[in-house]
Design a protein around this motif. Sequence first.
Motif, PDB file in Angstrom:
ATOM      1  N   GLN A  81      70.044  72.931 -86.730  1.00 48.09           N
ATOM      2  CA  GLN A  81      71.415  72.378 -86.695  1.00 48.09           C
ATOM      3  C   GLN A  81      71.671  71.579 -85.422  1.00 48.09           C
ATOM      4  OE1 GLN A  81      73.371  72.458 -89.269  1.00 48.09           O
ATOM      5  NE2 GLN A  81      72.258  73.937 -90.484  1.00 48.09           N
ATOM      6  N   GLY A  83      69.800  68.544 -85.083  1.00 48.18           N
ATOM      7  CA  GLY A  83      69.252  67.221 -85.369  1.00 48.18           C
ATOM      8  C   GLY A  83      67.763  67.092 -85.131  1.00 48.18           C
ATOM      9  N   ARG A 115      71.295  60.741 -96.245  1.00 50.13           N
ATOM     10  CA  ARG A 115      71.713  60.196 -94.941  1.00 50.13           C
ATOM     11  C   ARG A 115      70.644  59.286 -94.320  1.00 50.13           C
ATOM     12  NH1 ARG A 115      72.690  65.809 -92.059  1.00 50.13           N
ATOM     13  NH2 ARG A 115      73.340  66.164 -94.201  1.00 50.13           N
TER      14      ARG A 115
HETATM   15  C1  LIG Z   1      65.562  72.143 -93.370  1.00 55.09           C
HETATM   16  C2  LIG Z   1      65.331  72.167 -91.850  1.00 55.09           C
HETATM   17  C3  LIG Z   1      64.023  71.436 -91.552  1.00 55.09           C
HETATM   18  C4  LIG Z   1      66.490  71.439 -91.175  1.00 55.09           C
HETATM   19  O1  LIG Z   1      66.209  71.414 -89.778  1.00 55.09           O
HETATM   20  P1  LIG Z   1      67.360  71.078 -88.702  1.00 55.09           P
HETATM   21  O2  LIG Z   1      66.709  70.620 -87.455  1.00 55.09           O
HETATM   22  O3  LIG Z   1      68.314  72.185 -88.637  1.00 55.09           O
HETATM   23  O4  LIG Z   1      68.056  69.834 -89.441  1.00 55.09           O
HETATM   24  P2  LIG Z   1      69.111  68.850 -88.826  1.00 55.09           P
HETATM   25  O5  LIG Z   1      69.736  69.454 -87.608  1.00 55.09           O
HETATM   26  O6  LIG Z   1      68.548  67.495 -88.757  1.00 55.09           O
HETATM   27  O7  LIG Z   1      70.148  68.803 -90.020  1.00 55.09           O
HETATM   28  C5  LIG Z   1      70.869  69.968 -90.356  1.00 55.09           C
HETATM   29  C6  LIG Z   1      71.320  69.780 -91.786  1.00 55.09           C
HETATM   30  O8  LIG Z   1      70.305  70.245 -92.680  1.00 55.09           O
HETATM   31  C7  LIG Z   1      70.913  71.006 -93.699  1.00 55.09           C
HETATM   32  N1  LIG Z   1      69.914  71.929 -94.211  1.00 55.09           N
HETATM   33  C8  LIG Z   1      69.416  73.022 -93.636  1.00 55.09           C
HETATM   34  N2  LIG Z   1      68.505  73.608 -94.458  1.00 55.09           N
HETATM   35  C9  LIG Z   1      68.427  72.839 -95.549  1.00 55.09           C
HETATM   36  C10 LIG Z   1      67.656  72.892 -96.741  1.00 55.09           C
HETATM   37  N3  LIG Z   1      66.743  73.853 -96.978  1.00 55.09           N
HETATM   38  N4  LIG Z   1      67.833  71.920 -97.658  1.00 55.09           N
HETATM   39  C11 LIG Z   1      68.725  70.954 -97.439  1.00 55.09           C
HETATM   40  N5  LIG Z   1      69.491  70.846 -96.337  1.00 55.09           N
HETATM   41  C12 LIG Z   1      69.332  71.784 -95.403  1.00 55.09           C
HETATM   42  C13 LIG Z   1      72.043  71.671 -92.999  1.00 55.09           C
HETATM   43  O9  LIG Z   1      73.009  72.066 -93.951  1.00 55.09           O
HETATM   44  C14 LIG Z   1      72.577  70.548 -92.109  1.00 55.09           C
HETATM   45  O10 LIG Z   1      73.410  69.708 -92.862  1.00 55.09           O
HETATM   46  P3  LIG Z   1      74.682  68.969 -92.175  1.00 55.09           P
HETATM   47  O11 LIG Z   1      74.120  68.017 -91.164  1.00 55.09           O
HETATM   48  O12 LIG Z   1      75.335  68.307 -93.325  1.00 55.09           O
HETATM   49  O13 LIG Z   1      75.450  70.078 -91.538  1.00 55.09           O
HETATM   50  C15 LIG Z   1      65.275  73.626 -91.289  1.00 55.09           C
HETATM   51  O14 LIG Z   1      66.444  74.294 -91.702  1.00 55.09           O
HETATM   52  C16 LIG Z   1      64.054  74.422 -91.754  1.00 55.09           C
HETATM   53  O15 LIG Z   1      62.996  74.360 -91.131  1.00 55.09           O
HETATM   54  N6  LIG Z   1      64.193  75.181 -92.860  1.00 55.09           N
HETATM   55  C17 LIG Z   1      63.062  75.961 -93.382  1.00 55.09           C
HETATM   56  C18 LIG Z   1      62.000  75.051 -93.946  1.00 55.09           C
HETATM   57  C19 LIG Z   1      62.520  74.178 -95.064  1.00 55.09           C
HETATM   58  O16 LIG Z   1      63.226  74.629 -95.970  1.00 55.09           O
HETATM   59  N7  LIG Z   1      62.155  72.860 -95.035  1.00 55.09           N
HETATM   60  C20 LIG Z   1      62.627  71.884 -96.002  1.00 55.09           C
HETATM   61  C21 LIG Z   1      61.772  71.812 -97.182  1.00 55.09           C
HETATM   62  S1  LIG Z   1      60.167  71.130 -96.864  1.00 55.09           S
END
Ligand SMILES: CC(C)(COP(=O)(O)OP(=O)(O)OC[C@H]1O[C@@H](n2cnc3c(N)ncnc32)[C@H](O)[C@@H]1OP(=O)(O)O)[C@@H](O)C(=O)NCCC(=O)NCCS
Length: 160
Positions: A81, A83, A115
Amino acid sequence: MEIRIEVEADIADVREVEEAAFPTKAEAALVDRLRADGSIVLSLVAVENGTIVGHVVFSRMESPTRSLGLGPVCVLASHRQKGVAAALIRKGLNLSKQEGWAIVFVLGDPTYYKRFGFDPDLAQRFTSPYAGPHLMALQLQPDASREGPAQYAPAFALLD
Ligand SMILES: CC(C)(COP(=O)(O)OP(=O)(O)OC[C@H]1O[C@@H](n2cnc3c(N)ncnc32)[C@H](O)[C@@H]1OP(=O)(O)O)[C@@H](O)C(=O)NCCC(=O)NCCS
């Protein structure tokens, strides 16, 4: 936080991040297979205070259009969360564009990926076993062919 291209010495740490970030080891195993197959085109790490906290892979797809598949992408729970994933993805897209790749595909949550400009309608012009609302595509080159088969690297077929 720095986003940089992965080097050989990062690989063990990257695996730990993959294993910690996902509920199972399936994605870490997928990344291993993509490496072994030579399918990885771009692997980027996010580094904070000398520690890898996030990782993204772009792999070569099987398509007449020069296409990459984005994923897996992951960030340690402690660093979410803020970026980090967005920074990994944006840098990967910029480098892919510079290297002349035409289209990037991603399978994921449209709310998140729109986005960056990913579009489900563009992906639907291609033939894919993953066709549906979660398959999106982003065109990087204006003259890219926008039809035909688009198949993820073979390692994805083994994903549980
Ligand atoms: C998905 C993930 C990579 C996001 O990482 P992050 O650094 O927190 O992402 P960012 O800060 O750029 O963005 C955060 C956004 O991602 C969204 N997000 C988090 N997990 C998500 C998911 N599984 N699917 C879609 N969106 C997700 C959040 O709601 C947030 O949205 P917002 O900006 O509208 O509030 C991280 O939560 C993660 O590693 N999750 C476990 C692995 C995973 O599910 N990877 C994706 C599939 S390959």
